[in-house]
Design a protein around this motif. Structure first.
Motif, short mmCIF file in Angstrom:
data_model
loop_
_atom_site.label_atom_id
_atom_site.label_comp_id
_atom_site.label_asym_id
_atom_site.label_seq_id
_atom_site.Cartn_x
_atom_site.Cartn_y
_atom_site.Cartn_z
N ALA A 58 53.45 64.09 35.49
CA ALA A 58 54.15 62.96 34.87
C ALA A 58 54.76 63.38 33.53
O ALA A 58 55.89 62.99 33.21
N ASP A 59 54.03 64.18 32.77
CA ASP A 59 54.56 64.66 31.48
C ASP A 59 55.78 65.56 31.67
O ASP A 59 56.69 65.55 30.85
N LYS A 60 55.80 66.35 32.75
CA LYS A 60 56.97 67.18 33.03
C LYS A 60 58.19 66.31 33.32
O LYS A 60 59.30 66.62 32.90
N LEU A 61 57.97 65.22 34.04
CA LEU A 61 59.07 64.30 34.30
C LEU A 61 59.53 63.63 33.00
O LEU A 61 60.71 63.41 32.80
N ARG A 62 58.60 63.30 32.11
CA ARG A 62 58.96 62.71 30.81
C ARG A 62 59.86 63.68 30.04
O ARG A 62 60.83 63.27 29.41
N ASP A 63 59.53 64.97 30.11
CA ASP A 63 60.34 65.97 29.42
C ASP A 63 61.74 66.03 30.04
O ASP A 63 62.74 66.11 29.33
N LYS A 64 61.79 65.98 31.37
CA LYS A 64 63.08 66.01 32.06
C LYS A 64 63.94 64.80 31.71
O LYS A 64 65.16 64.89 31.61
N LEU A 65 63.27 63.66 31.47
CA LEU A 65 63.97 62.43 31.12
C LEU A 65 64.25 62.31 29.63
O LEU A 65 64.91 61.37 29.19
N GLY A 66 63.73 63.25 28.84
CA GLY A 66 63.96 63.22 27.40
C GLY A 66 63.11 62.18 26.69
O GLY A 66 63.45 61.74 25.58
N TRP A 67 62.00 61.77 27.30
CA TRP A 67 61.12 60.77 26.71
C TRP A 67 60.07 61.44 25.84
O TRP A 67 59.77 62.63 25.99
N GLU A 68 59.47 60.65 24.96
CA GLU A 68 58.39 61.14 24.11
C GLU A 68 57.21 61.59 24.98
O GLU A 68 56.85 60.91 25.93
N PRO A 69 56.60 62.75 24.67
CA PRO A 69 55.48 63.23 25.48
C PRO A 69 54.29 62.27 25.45
O PRO A 69 54.07 61.58 24.46
N GLY A 70 53.53 62.25 26.54
CA GLY A 70 52.34 61.41 26.62
C GLY A 70 52.58 60.16 27.43
O GLY A 70 53.42 59.34 27.05
N ILE A 71 51.85 60.01 28.52
CA ILE A 71 52.11 58.89 29.41
C ILE A 71 51.78 57.54 28.80
O ILE A 71 52.24 56.51 29.28
N LEU A 72 51.01 57.49 27.72
CA LEU A 72 50.67 56.22 27.08
C LEU A 72 51.74 55.76 26.10
O LEU A 72 51.61 54.69 25.50
N ASN A 73 52.81 56.53 25.93
CA ASN A 73 53.87 56.18 24.98
C ASN A 73 54.93 55.24 25.55
O ASN A 73 55.87 54.90 24.87
N GLY A 74 54.80 54.86 26.79
CA GLY A 74 55.79 53.96 27.38
C GLY A 74 57.03 54.71 27.81
O GLY A 74 57.29 55.84 27.41
N ASN A 75 57.80 54.05 28.65
CA ASN A 75 59.01 54.67 29.18
C ASN A 75 60.15 54.57 28.19
O ASN A 75 60.23 53.62 27.41
N GLY A 76 61.04 55.54 28.25
CA GLY A 76 62.21 55.55 27.38
C GLY A 76 63.46 55.09 28.12
O GLY A 76 63.39 54.49 29.19
N ASP A 77 64.60 55.40 27.54
CA ASP A 77 65.89 55.02 28.11
C ASP A 77 66.42 56.11 29.03
O ASP A 77 65.94 57.24 29.02
N LYS A 78 67.45 55.77 29.78
CA LYS A 78 68.12 56.71 30.67
C LYS A 78 68.86 57.73 29.81
O LYS A 78 69.57 57.39 28.88
N PRO A 79 68.68 59.02 30.11
CA PRO A 79 69.42 60.04 29.37
C PRO A 79 70.93 59.95 29.64
O PRO A 79 71.34 59.62 30.76
N LYS A 80 71.70 60.25 28.64
CA LYS A 80 73.15 60.22 28.78
C LYS A 80 73.58 61.26 29.81
O LYS A 80 73.11 62.39 29.82
N GLY A 81 74.45 60.85 30.71
CA GLY A 81 74.99 61.76 31.71
C GLY A 81 74.21 61.77 33.01
O GLY A 81 74.66 62.35 34.00
N MET A 82 73.04 61.16 33.05
CA MET A 82 72.24 61.13 34.28
C MET A 82 72.67 59.93 35.12
O MET A 82 72.88 58.84 34.60
N HIS A 83 72.80 60.14 36.42
CA HIS A 83 73.15 59.05 37.32
C HIS A 83 72.00 58.04 37.36
O HIS A 83 70.83 58.39 37.27
#
Length: 194
Positions: free
Chosen positions: A139-164
């Motif tokens: 899950a943390d690897k996916l957070r990195d791919k999405l450009g979100w703050e590390p740590g699954i307890l930090n909540g989800n972030g926004d869609k990265p620019k340029g990603m479908h």
């Protein structure tokens, strides 16, 4: 299948807990030439001097066990070579432990002397991970791919620019599934009740 001693066979110590000597790094730096003398220093201030001879490396350093006096050590580690497919050779250490002699790339200081990880019964850090740890790491690897703050307890972030949007929704759903499953397993392991 299985039985006594099968599975996770090594004790609590990991390779990350020990000082290491990596013959591959020394070869890349061109240090494995007879007559070369060099030193290696680790982040904790420990240092070792290596003297390269024709078919061996002499290791010179001092150790102190259990707060006692410093003991100087000077012993040889035999080098082996294997031919590479496109020319050249690859160097290896021969584990200096009694009755071992394995060909290894890395030696660990799990005690007074340097030896292979099998002699010191060291495991890799990933071998200590539980299934919930693995799910949370994914899950943390996916957070990195999405450009979100590390740590699954930090909540989800926004869609990265340029990603479908379709890709974003798929990655977010996979992240949420992995994080939920990892937390649920961890809670069961620690017998937590929601």
């Amino acid at each position: 299948m299985g039985g006594l001693g099968s599975g996770r066979q090594y004790g609590g110590r990991c390779t990350d807990d020990c000082q290491t000597l990596d013959v591959r790094q020394w070869q890349r730096k061109g240090l494995l030439v007879a007559g070369t003398v060099f030193s290696t220093t680790w982040s904790n201030g420990a240092a070792i001097r290596a003297v390269v001879e024709a078919d061996r490396v002499r290791l010179v350093y001092s150790v102190r066990e259990y707060g006692g006096d410093w003991e100087p050590l000077d012993y040889a580690v035999i080098l082996q070579t294997t031919a590479c497919h496109y020319g050249g050779v690859r160097h290896w250490f021969t584990c200096p432990a009694v009755r071992c002699g394995k060909r290894v790339a890395v030696l660990y200081q799990g005690g007074k002397y340097f030896a292979c990880r099998n002699c010191y019964r060291l495991a890799y850090r990933s071998q200590r991970d539980t299934q919930s740890d693995r799910l949370i790491h994914k899950a943390d690897k996916l957070r990195d791919k999405l450009g979100w703050e590390p740590g699954i307890l930090n909540g989800n972030g926004d869609k990265p620019k340029g990603m479908h949007w379709k890709t974003f929704r798929q990655l977010q759903a996979e992240h949420d599934r992995l994080a939920d499953a990892g937390v649920a397993m961890a809670m069961r392991r620690f017998k937590c009740v929601l």
